[in-house]
Design a protein around this motif. Structure first.
Motif, short mmCIF file in Angstrom:
data_model
loop_
_atom_site.label_atom_id
_atom_site.label_comp_id
_atom_site.label_asym_id
_atom_site.label_seq_id
_atom_site.Cartn_x
_atom_site.Cartn_y
_atom_site.Cartn_z
N GLY A 1 0.78 -1.08 0.00
CA GLY A 1 0.07 -0.11 0.03
C GLY A 1 0.68 1.20 -0.04
N ILE A 2 2.08 1.26 -0.46
CA ILE A 2 2.61 2.42 -0.71
C ILE A 2 3.15 2.65 -2.16
CG2 ILE A 2 4.13 1.88 1.59
CD1 ILE A 2 6.39 0.81 0.10
N ILE A 3 3.84 3.89 -2.47
CA ILE A 3 4.14 4.33 -3.90
C ILE A 3 5.21 3.70 -4.44
CG2 ILE A 3 4.64 6.33 -5.17
CD1 ILE A 3 3.71 8.05 -2.83
N PHE A 4 5.19 3.30 -5.63
CA PHE A 4 6.50 2.83 -6.37
C PHE A 4 6.84 3.91 -7.39
CE2 PHE A 4 9.22 -0.45 -7.90
CZ PHE A 4 9.74 0.09 -9.19
N TYR A 5 7.98 4.71 -7.09
CA TYR A 5 8.19 5.61 -7.79
C TYR A 5 8.94 5.19 -9.22
CZ TYR A 5 7.38 8.73 -4.02
OH TYR A 5 6.83 9.59 -2.97
N GLY A 6 8.90 6.08 -10.16
CA GLY A 6 9.33 5.51 -11.51
C GLY A 6 10.84 5.79 -11.44
N SER A 7 11.47 6.54 -10.55
CA SER A 7 13.04 6.48 -10.60
C SER A 7 13.42 6.88 -9.07
CB SER A 7 13.35 7.51 -11.57
OG SER A 7 12.98 8.98 -11.24
N GLY A 8 14.58 6.41 -8.82
CA GLY A 8 15.31 7.08 -7.69
C GLY A 8 15.10 8.58 -7.55
N GLU A 9 15.51 9.25 -8.47
CA GLU A 9 15.43 10.53 -8.63
C GLU A 9 14.18 11.15 -8.17
OE1 GLU A 9 16.82 8.65 -10.87
OE2 GLU A 9 18.94 9.44 -10.80
N ASP A 10 13.06 10.54 -8.62
CA ASP A 10 11.48 10.96 -8.49
C ASP A 10 11.36 10.43 -7.12
OD1 ASP A 10 10.97 11.45 -11.01
OD2 ASP A 10 9.63 9.65 -11.36
N LEU A 11 11.73 9.59 -6.35
CA LEU A 11 11.71 9.08 -5.11
C LEU A 11 12.26 10.30 -4.14
CD1 LEU A 11 11.86 5.83 -3.35
CD2 LEU A 11 13.28 7.91 -2.40
N ILE A 12 13.52 10.58 -4.37
CA ILE A 12 14.37 11.56 -3.64
C ILE A 12 13.77 12.97 -3.66
CG2 ILE A 12 16.45 12.92 -3.44
CD1 ILE A 12 17.92 10.32 -4.50
N SER A 13 13.28 13.40 -4.74
CA SER A 13 12.51 14.72 -4.64
C SER A 13 11.32 14.89 -4.28
CB SER A 13 12.77 15.27 -6.28
OG SER A 13 11.96 14.48 -7.13
N SER A 14 10.56 13.77 -4.13
CA SER A 14 9.36 13.40 -3.48
C SER A 14 8.93 14.55 -2.23
CB SER A 14 8.55 12.34 -3.53
OG SER A 14 7.38 12.34 -2.86
N ASP A 15 7.84 15.16 -2.15
CA ASP A 15 7.47 15.83 -0.81
C ASP A 15 6.90 14.93 0.02
OD1 ASP A 15 6.09 18.94 -2.89
OD2 ASP A 15 8.44 18.33 -2.04
N ASP A 16 6.67 13.82 -0.53
CA ASP A 16 6.27 12.75 0.56
C ASP A 16 7.28 11.94 1.20
OD1 ASP A 16 3.44 12.22 -1.76
OD2 ASP A 16 3.57 13.48 0.08
N VAL A 17 8.54 12.25 0.63
CA VAL A 17 9.48 11.62 1.17
C VAL A 17 10.58 12.36 2.19
CG1 VAL A 17 11.72 10.27 0.89
CG2 VAL A 17 9.54 9.62 -0.48
N ASP A 18 10.63 12.05 3.61
CA ASP A 18 11.32 12.83 4.34
C ASP A 18 12.97 12.51 4.24
OD1 ASP A 18 9.33 14.36 5.39
OD2 ASP A 18 9.00 12.54 6.72
#
Ligand code: ISE
Length: 337
Positions: free
Chosen positions: A52-69
């Protein structure tokens, strides 16, 4: 601004990444995994859906996501430096499993980028500093009750390592743990490293792996460390650390809670692998990392420690290739560490 609960994104969901996700979600207080990225997109997207969590399209998307601290990097070693640098560019906290990077230059770039941020944001996954045995050894040494430390006899033994394992990997992947934990244990640093390839090898090795190997390290305070690296020992995952002092010897025991006396023998278990041997250390390491991030004060192994480990493993490999002792001169440690 970090919420009360740390939202962690994980890059690389292989064996150790999966183990850390379980650890964070089921054992660690104050944090949860909110998203993942892995190159095996189809397979790991299923895992993200199940969790039930997000699968990001790239490591870069994950790093820049406002939902990731904060970011946990457990991808293949070759990708570590790039992801760490991208996390620093966003001034986000990042935990990078060892190694920090696969070469000294990349480690230096990370140190430079973090210094520009003006504060510590990176922790490197040298979990032995959180092992109860090593922590107790450190207290015993610092008590000075046994005099000064004169030398250490250490062994890092894996039951088996596989055909992919090579002579340099025994230093870069295996001995790196002693290289980090012993400078922390002694509060000292290295001035030389010498790699010795004994003629006698186990028949369990192969053409690309000299096994066992020996590293001899010397510290600024004159302490000599002999480290046996034996990655096909067959009998278990066996970590030795004998500290010889002026009037005593201090050492690690394999953590176990039972013995079996039976049929005229008395047996105590040996850990089967590093995941088991350092399970508690990983738990402590991650809880203290999360606490440190939430309090904006990281105290665990830093980029500088990752850089020093890289310098020493590189020198160790150079010693293997040249067949001679390599002297090491470390530059001044930046004040943020
Ligand atoms: C592995 O990568 C580790 O980090 C383990 O702690 C070590 O014992 C093993 O030899 C390495 O391959």
């Amino acid at each position: 601004m970090i919420n009360k609960e740390l939202r962690i994104g994980v890059i690389g969901v292989g064996a150790i990444g999966t183990e850390h996700i379980k650890r964070i979600n089921h054992k660690i207080k104050g944090a949860r995994v909110v998203g993942i990225y892995d190159i095996l997109e189809e397979e790991k997207k299923k895992l993200a859906d199940e969790m039930g969590i997000i699968f990001y399209g790239s490591g870069e998307d994950l790093i820049s996501s406002d939902d990731v601290d904060a970011i946990l990097i457990t991808s293949i070693d070759e990708t570590h430096a790039d992801y760490v640098l991208k996390a620093l560019a966003q001034e986000k906290y990042v935990f990078c499993e060892k190694p920090l990077a696969i070469d000294n230059q990349s480690c230096a770039k990370i140190v430079e980028a973090e210094v520009k941020c003006g504060r510590r944001l990176v922790q490197v996954g040298f979990m032995r500093r959180y092992d109860k045995g090593y922590m107790e050894l450190k207290k015993l040494i610092e008590s000075k009750s046994y005099g000064e430390v004169l030398m250490l006899h250490c062994a890092h033994r894996n039951p088996e390592s596989g055909l992919h394992y090579t002579t340099p990997m025994s230093i870069i992947q295996t001995a790196v743990h002693e290289i980090d934990v012993l400078r922390w244990l002694l509060q000292d640093d290295y001035v030389s490293v010498e790699s010795i390839l004994p003629k006698k090898q186990t028949k369990m090795t192969h053409d690309n792996l000299h096994d066992p190997q020996i590293l001899v390290l010397e510290t600024k305070n004159g302490v000599v460390i002999q480290l046996e690296i034996f990655v096909n020992c067959q009998f278990g995952y066996d970590i030795k650390c004998e500290v010889v002092c002026e009037n005593g010897e201090l050492g690690l025991v394999d953590p176990h809670y039972t013995y079996v006396k039976h049929n005229f023998s008395n047996q105590t278990p040996i850990s089967p692998d590093w995941q088991t041997r350092f399970k508690e250390a990983y738990d402590t390491e991650f809880q203290l990392w999360v606490n440190g991030v939430l309090n904006n004060k990281l105290e665990g192994p830093s980029s500088w420690d990752g850089y020093v480990a890289s310098i020493i493993t590189t020198a160790g490999t150079e010693s293997t290739n040249k067949g001679e002792k390599i002297n090491v001169m470390l530059q001044e440690k930046p004040s943020i560490y």
